[in-house]
Design a protein around this motif. Sequence first.
Motif, PDB file in Angstrom:
ATOM      1  N   ASP A  99       3.071  -3.629  -8.827  1.00  0.00           N
ATOM      2  CA  ASP A  99       3.515  -4.162  -7.547  1.00  0.00           C
ATOM      3  C   ASP A  99       2.389  -4.144  -6.517  1.00  0.00           C
ATOM      4  O   ASP A  99       1.710  -3.130  -6.333  1.00  0.00           O
ATOM      5  CB  ASP A  99       4.694  -3.321  -7.044  1.00  0.00           C
ATOM      6  N   TYR A 100       2.204  -5.270  -5.854  1.00  0.00           N
ATOM      7  CA  TYR A 100       1.270  -5.391  -4.733  1.00  0.00           C
ATOM      8  C   TYR A 100       1.983  -6.134  -3.610  1.00  0.00           C
ATOM      9  O   TYR A 100       3.097  -6.623  -3.787  1.00  0.00           O
ATOM     10  CB  TYR A 100       0.004  -6.138  -5.143  1.00  0.00           C
ATOM     11  N   ALA A 121     -10.077  -3.069   1.638  1.00  0.00           N
ATOM     12  CA  ALA A 121      -8.880  -3.524   2.331  1.00  0.00           C
ATOM     13  C   ALA A 121      -8.161  -2.364   2.989  1.00  0.00           C
ATOM     14  O   ALA A 121      -8.239  -1.222   2.532  1.00  0.00           O
ATOM     15  CB  ALA A 121      -7.947  -4.228   1.351  1.00  0.00           C
ATOM     16  N   THR A 122      -7.457  -2.684   4.047  1.00  0.00           N
ATOM     17  CA  THR A 122      -6.647  -1.676   4.745  1.00  0.00           C
ATOM     18  C   THR A 122      -5.171  -1.839   4.438  1.00  0.00           C
ATOM     19  O   THR A 122      -4.346  -1.102   4.984  1.00  0.00           O
ATOM     20  CB  THR A 122      -6.863  -1.765   6.265  1.00  0.00           C
ATOM     21  N   VAL A 123      -4.812  -2.781   3.583  1.00  0.00           N
ATOM     22  CA  VAL A 123      -3.409  -2.987   3.217  1.00  0.00           C
ATOM     23  C   VAL A 123      -3.071  -2.172   1.978  1.00  0.00           C
ATOM     24  O   VAL A 123      -3.932  -1.881   1.141  1.00  0.00           O
ATOM     25  CB  VAL A 123      -3.110  -4.475   2.966  1.00  0.00           C
ATOM     26  N   ASN A 124      -1.807  -1.792   1.871  1.00  0.00           N
ATOM     27  CA  ASN A 124      -1.237  -1.074   0.719  1.00  0.00           C
ATOM     28  C   ASN A 124      -1.679   0.372   0.589  1.00  0.00           C
ATOM     29  O   ASN A 124      -1.238   1.070  -0.328  1.00  0.00           O
ATOM     30  CB  ASN A 124      -1.529  -1.795  -0.607  1.00  0.00           C
ATOM     31  N   ILE A 125      -2.577   0.848   1.468  1.00  0.00           N
ATOM     32  CA  ILE A 125      -2.992   2.246   1.367  1.00  0.00           C
ATOM     33  C   ILE A 125      -2.016   3.144   2.126  1.00  0.00           C
ATOM     34  O   ILE A 125      -1.276   2.684   2.987  1.00  0.00           O
ATOM     35  CB  ILE A 125      -4.441   2.458   1.869  1.00  0.00           C
ATOM     36  N   HIS A 126      -2.020   4.436   1.770  1.00  0.00           N
ATOM     37  CA  HIS A 126      -1.099   5.411   2.350  1.00  0.00           C
ATOM     38  C   HIS A 126       0.356   5.016   2.086  1.00  0.00           C
ATOM     39  O   HIS A 126       1.228   5.196   2.937  1.00  0.00           O
ATOM     40  CB  HIS A 126      -1.334   5.577   3.853  1.00  0.00           C
ATOM     41  N   SER A 127       0.603   4.466   0.902  1.00  0.00           N
ATOM     42  CA  SER A 127       1.958   4.050   0.550  1.00  0.00           C
ATOM     43  C   SER A 127       2.158   4.240  -0.950  1.00  0.00           C
ATOM     44  O   SER A 127       1.211   4.483  -1.703  1.00  0.00           O
ATOM     45  CB  SER A 127       2.193   2.580   0.918  1.00  0.00           C
ATOM     46  N   ASP A 128       3.402   4.097  -1.416  1.00  0.00           N
ATOM     47  CA  ASP A 128       3.673   4.183  -2.844  1.00  0.00           C
ATOM     48  C   ASP A 128       2.952   3.088  -3.618  1.00  0.00           C
ATOM     49  O   ASP A 128       2.607   3.269  -4.791  1.00  0.00           O
ATOM     50  CB  ASP A 128       5.184   4.072  -3.104  1.00  0.00           C
ATOM     51  N   ILE A 129       2.749   1.939  -2.998  1.00  0.00           N
ATOM     52  CA  ILE A 129       2.043   0.851  -3.677  1.00  0.00           C
ATOM     53  C   ILE A 129       0.644   1.307  -4.088  1.00  0.00           C
ATOM     54  O   ILE A 129       0.151   0.943  -5.155  1.00  0.00           O
ATOM     55  CB  ILE A 129       1.967  -0.403  -2.783  1.00  0.00           C
ATOM     56  N   GLN A 130       0.005   2.097  -3.255  1.00  0.00           N
ATOM     57  CA  GLN A 130      -1.346   2.561  -3.570  1.00  0.00           C
ATOM     58  C   GLN A 130      -1.357   3.528  -4.754  1.00  0.00           C
ATOM     59  O   GLN A 130      -2.220   3.444  -5.624  1.00  0.00           O
ATOM     60  CB  GLN A 130      -1.991   3.243  -2.364  1.00  0.00           C
TER      61      GLN A 130
END
Length: 326
Positions: A99-100, A121-130
């Motif tokens: 998942d992205y 990139a600064t997206v998707n970090i600090h999350s379950d996606i990461q």
Amino acid sequence: MKLISLAEAVRRYTWDGMEYASGAALPVGSDAIVFGRELLRQGRRDLHAIFHCNTQQLNLLAAAGAVTRAECGFSGLEVFGFANGLRRAVESGRLALEDYSNLSLPLRLLGGALRWPFVPATVNIHSDIQHYSAFNPIDHHSKIPFVTDPFTGRQVGALKPLTPDLAAIHVTLSDAVGNAIMLGTEWSRFELSRAAKRVVLIADAIVDQDCIRQFPNLVRIPDMVVEAVVHWPFAAWPQASPGVHDCDEAHMKAMNAALATEEGTAAYLRDYVLGWSDLDDYLEMIGAETRKRLEATATGFLLDPFRRWILPDEEVADLMAREAEA
């Protein structure tokens, strides 16, 4: 010229276990769904599918068991609900779905197009996606690792670029050598056409090269990145192709309902994948009345500037015959 048949395109450019990407404009928009049908007709298996957004193509491939890995930024079918075939494949453990987000997928395609080693990139970090990977569930730091910005010392994510083995990209118009024009939402087909190792275009219509010369600024996919062109009207059916036809809402619902079960999937494969042999059979399967209704689209004006250059089917067939003899 690069015009070939759909069956030949799949025979020539696909194989079991490959990374296969398809270009779509949203889950209900223009996608080369017929290419996925032909993948199943030729028995392709163990595919690693890359879709910016899930479509009925991935839904079908997953339901039929042809995909064992998939990466996408959105897995639903918008107003038509969750993708039942994809859901069954994931819940049964037959398919690992990575998942992205809808931003990180095109960033990864851009990174592949530019041949970057990774995409900061600064997206998707600090999350379950990461941290949670379907491909590597044990290593929680392998999916989007942190890297340090050398200028500020800030921690950012490192996205892996995408370079699929093949991209089958639906376009509205193409000339015989692969210069393509897309009407409606482009989504990430531009980046995908540069990221993939090979590109096959599936076009609603073939146009004379004078059309391309008249509108060079609209050619977002040039012939130099294209291996082959397939002429296949209603290739996106039951989804929409802006300017050409609307979404077949009744079939979208019926298809998703069928893919919810093994029995329904088998019946769908029998009737809508194995039940035709060529373009004429395919169009007859959809039905003349249905095609006429879908072609009465409010977006038809988008195609008006180009209609004078659209080649009749007989001329396209003649071009293909000459290409086969060459």
